[in-house]
Design an enzyme around this catalytic site. Structure first.
Site, PDB file in Angstrom:
ATOM      1  N   ARG A 197       1.012  -1.163   0.056  1.00 20.62           N
ATOM      2  CA  ARG A 197       0.235   0.067   0.017  1.00 20.62           C
ATOM      3  C   ARG A 197       0.960   1.155  -0.022  1.00 20.62           C
ATOM      4  O   ARG A 197       0.402   2.090  -0.684  1.00 20.62           O
ATOM      5  CB  ARG A 197      -1.010  -0.074   1.132  1.00 20.62           C
ATOM      6  CG  ARG A 197      -1.868   1.166   1.376  1.00 20.62           C
ATOM      7  CD  ARG A 197      -3.097   1.041   2.158  1.00 20.62           C
ATOM      8  NE  ARG A 197      -2.855   0.234   3.299  1.00 20.62           N
ATOM      9  CZ  ARG A 197      -2.154   1.056   4.423  1.00 20.62           C
ATOM     10  NH1 ARG A 197      -1.929   2.332   4.114  1.00 20.62           N
ATOM     11  NH2 ARG A 197      -2.279   0.219   5.312  1.00 20.62           N
ATOM     12  N   TYR A 207     -16.023  17.276 -15.929  1.00 22.23           N
ATOM     13  CA  TYR A 207     -16.455  15.947 -16.095  1.00 22.23           C
ATOM     14  C   TYR A 207     -17.452  15.853 -14.715  1.00 22.23           C
ATOM     15  O   TYR A 207     -17.235  16.035 -13.599  1.00 22.23           O
ATOM     16  CB  TYR A 207     -15.337  15.177 -15.820  1.00 22.23           C
ATOM     17  CG  TYR A 207     -15.579  13.436 -15.440  1.00 22.23           C
ATOM     18  CD1 TYR A 207     -15.908  12.862 -16.600  1.00 22.23           C
ATOM     19  CD2 TYR A 207     -15.160  12.754 -14.561  1.00 22.23           C
ATOM     20  CE1 TYR A 207     -16.372  11.514 -16.656  1.00 22.23           C
ATOM     21  CE2 TYR A 207     -15.527  11.371 -14.413  1.00 22.23           C
ATOM     22  CZ  TYR A 207     -15.871  10.858 -15.395  1.00 22.23           C
ATOM     23  OH  TYR A 207     -16.201   9.448 -15.241  1.00 22.23           O
ATOM     24  N   ASP A 232      -7.102  18.398 -15.236  1.00 25.87           N
ATOM     25  CA  ASP A 232      -7.362  16.928 -15.653  1.00 25.87           C
ATOM     26  C   ASP A 232      -7.070  17.220 -17.210  1.00 25.87           C
ATOM     27  O   ASP A 232      -7.808  17.669 -18.075  1.00 25.87           O
ATOM     28  CB  ASP A 232      -8.809  16.933 -15.434  1.00 25.87           C
ATOM     29  CG  ASP A 232      -9.183  15.548 -15.879  1.00 25.87           C
ATOM     30  OD1 ASP A 232      -8.557  14.782 -16.648  1.00 25.87           O
ATOM     31  OD2 ASP A 232     -10.118  14.936 -15.247  1.00 25.87           O
ATOM     32  N   LYS A 261      -8.400   5.748 -19.457  1.00 28.68           N
ATOM     33  CA  LYS A 261      -8.766   6.206 -20.952  1.00 28.68           C
ATOM     34  C   LYS A 261      -7.553   6.130 -21.862  1.00 28.68           C
ATOM     35  O   LYS A 261      -7.040   4.896 -22.019  1.00 28.68           O
ATOM     36  CB  LYS A 261      -9.296   7.625 -20.956  1.00 28.68           C
ATOM     37  CG  LYS A 261     -10.313   7.863 -19.785  1.00 28.68           C
ATOM     38  CD  LYS A 261     -11.409   7.182 -19.770  1.00 28.68           C
ATOM     39  CE  LYS A 261     -12.529   7.287 -18.606  1.00 28.68           C
ATOM     40  NZ  LYS A 261     -12.668   8.519 -17.956  1.00 28.68           N
TER      41      LYS A 261
END
Ligand SMILES: *Cc1c(COP(=O)(O)O)cnc(C)c1O
Length: 408
Positions: free
Chosen positions: A69, A123, A195, A220
């Protein structure tokens, strides 16, 4: 290929050689592709070395791991290549684009009493997160049109602590002037976040334009094959990297070794894919613009796009992205559904950036929570279709679009 001097490499070279960073002339017989390290735990010879490993660096200067982690070799390889690709000082990868956005907003210092100025056409889930996670803890959210010529006055009047934009808006591909935004953010002392999911480092490197933090949904274009969910934040400032790392570890949204591997693998062909996708998108835009069933096409590569000049200045490689939107002459939901149902090659999918072409209907997907009149305010009509162009042969795509439009 011996010692890597990747700072001098072009993006395509850097990405192709991205997971060979541990190759040096004094180790032999090592695999040419970095193995996937699934271990959650890393062992050390003695307690003192374990103590040292918590710093992330071994006594010999190699990366050291303790617990997955907090970092693992595959995630770190991906972070290294994305740092180089975006010319940042560091990057942290996350389990999704949304997790990356969450950590970036926290790292920017948003807290009770602070103000974020964000582009109104972000978005949808990003606005959703700001409204449901940050506003209730006392963050003031101001949404404005940041493409407008009055943007400098807007920022001066609002005096925000954080400015958040996207490079190209969804779905109408409006372009924001990154140089103007970063300059005014510096003037008012705001952290600037962008972004860049739609553009990727192939088209723009926002840190070169003065931005503090760059976010991607790596789900994406960066991954590109529709088989891995991931996000990344690349930082221009060391203190923000530390903040991001701290939040990634605390919130537990680390990217798994396997997904890190998939995104790293996808990145090797990013430049090739982008080149093909951008070329296809331009050709399809030109075709649709002349089509009798089409009212209007939104693509920054067309001279008719209101910000074509700005896009030509900002975007690199003389390309304009793989995403476009268009409006059917018949501006009804029925006509849009008929068109989508008739497509045989383009897939009906709400995602974007994959190797295959994908169509979505914003009124049904990304903008479904808005009323018709709200959508109209943003310029999204009932005949508006978004197309994420893939790497297929462009003639097959043109044929598919044409036969589906002929029903109109
Ligand atoms: C998809 C997307 C996100 C969210 O990313 P996930 O990987 O789905 O969490 C954020 N921003 C933009 C522009 C996106 O297209």
């Amino acid at each position: 290929m011996k010692e890597h001097n990747y700072s001098s490499w072009a993006l395509d070279t850097l990405l192709v050689h991205s997971n060979q960073f541990n190759y040096t002339s004094n180790n032999s017989g090592i695999p040419s592709v970095e193995p996937i390290s699934t271990s959650t735990t890393y062992l050390h010879r003695n307690a003192e070395m374990l103590d040292q490993a918590f710093s992330g660096i071994s006594p010999s200067g190699e990366p050291a791991y303790v617990y997955a982690r907090q970092g693992n070799p595959n995630a770190q390889t991906l972070e290294k290549v994305l740092t180089q690709a975006e010319k940042g000082v560091g990057a942290v990868v996350f389990a999704s684009g949304m997790a990356a956005i969450h950590a970036a907003l926290l790292a920017s210092g948003l807290a009770s009493g602070s103000k974020i100025l964000a582009a109104q056409d972000l978005y949808g889930p990003t606005i959703g997160m700001l409204r449901t996670v940050f506003v209730p803890i006392g963050v003031e959210l101001v949404l404005q049109d940041l493409c407008s010529p009055q943007v400098i006055e807007t920022v001066r009047a609002e005096q925000p602590d954080v400015i958040y934009i996207e490079t190209l808006s969804n779905p109408l591909t409006r372009v924001i002037d990154l140089d103007v935004i970063s300059a005014i953010a510096k003037e008012v002392g705001a952290v600037s976040i962008v972004d860049s999911t739609f553009t990727t480092p192939y088209l723009i490197k926002p840190i070169d334009h003065g931005f503090d933090l760059v976010i991607h949904s790596a789900t994406k274009y960066l991954g590109g094959h529709g088989d891995a969910t991931a996000g990344v934040v690349i930082s221009a400032r060391n203190n923000l990297v530390e903040q991001l790392r701290g939040y990634a570890t605390m919130l537990g949204a680390m990217l798994s070794p396997f997904d890190s591997y998939l995104i790293t693998r996808g990145l090797k062909t990013l430049a090739l894919r982008m080149e093909r996708q951008c070329n296809n998108a331009l050709e399809i835009s030109q075709f649709l613009q002349k089509h009798k069933a089409v009212e209007r096409v939104h693509y920054p590569g067309l001279p008719t796009h209101p910000q074509h000049e700005l896009a030509s200045r900002l975007l690199m490689n003389r390309h304009f992205g793989g995403l476009l939107a268009f409006e059917l002459k018949e501006q009804t939901r029925e006509a849009a559904y008929r068109f989508m149902d008739r497509l045989q090659l383009c897939l009906p999918a709400t995602t974007l950036g994959d190797v295959y072409s994908e169509v979505s209907y914003p009124a049904l997907s990304s903008h479904r929570n808005l009323t018709t009149s709200e959508r109209q305010k943003f310029g999204i009509t009932d005949g508006c279709i978004r197309l994420s162009v893939g790497i297929e042969d462009v003639n097959d795509l043109l044929y598919d679009l044409d036969q589906a439009l002929l029903s109109h």
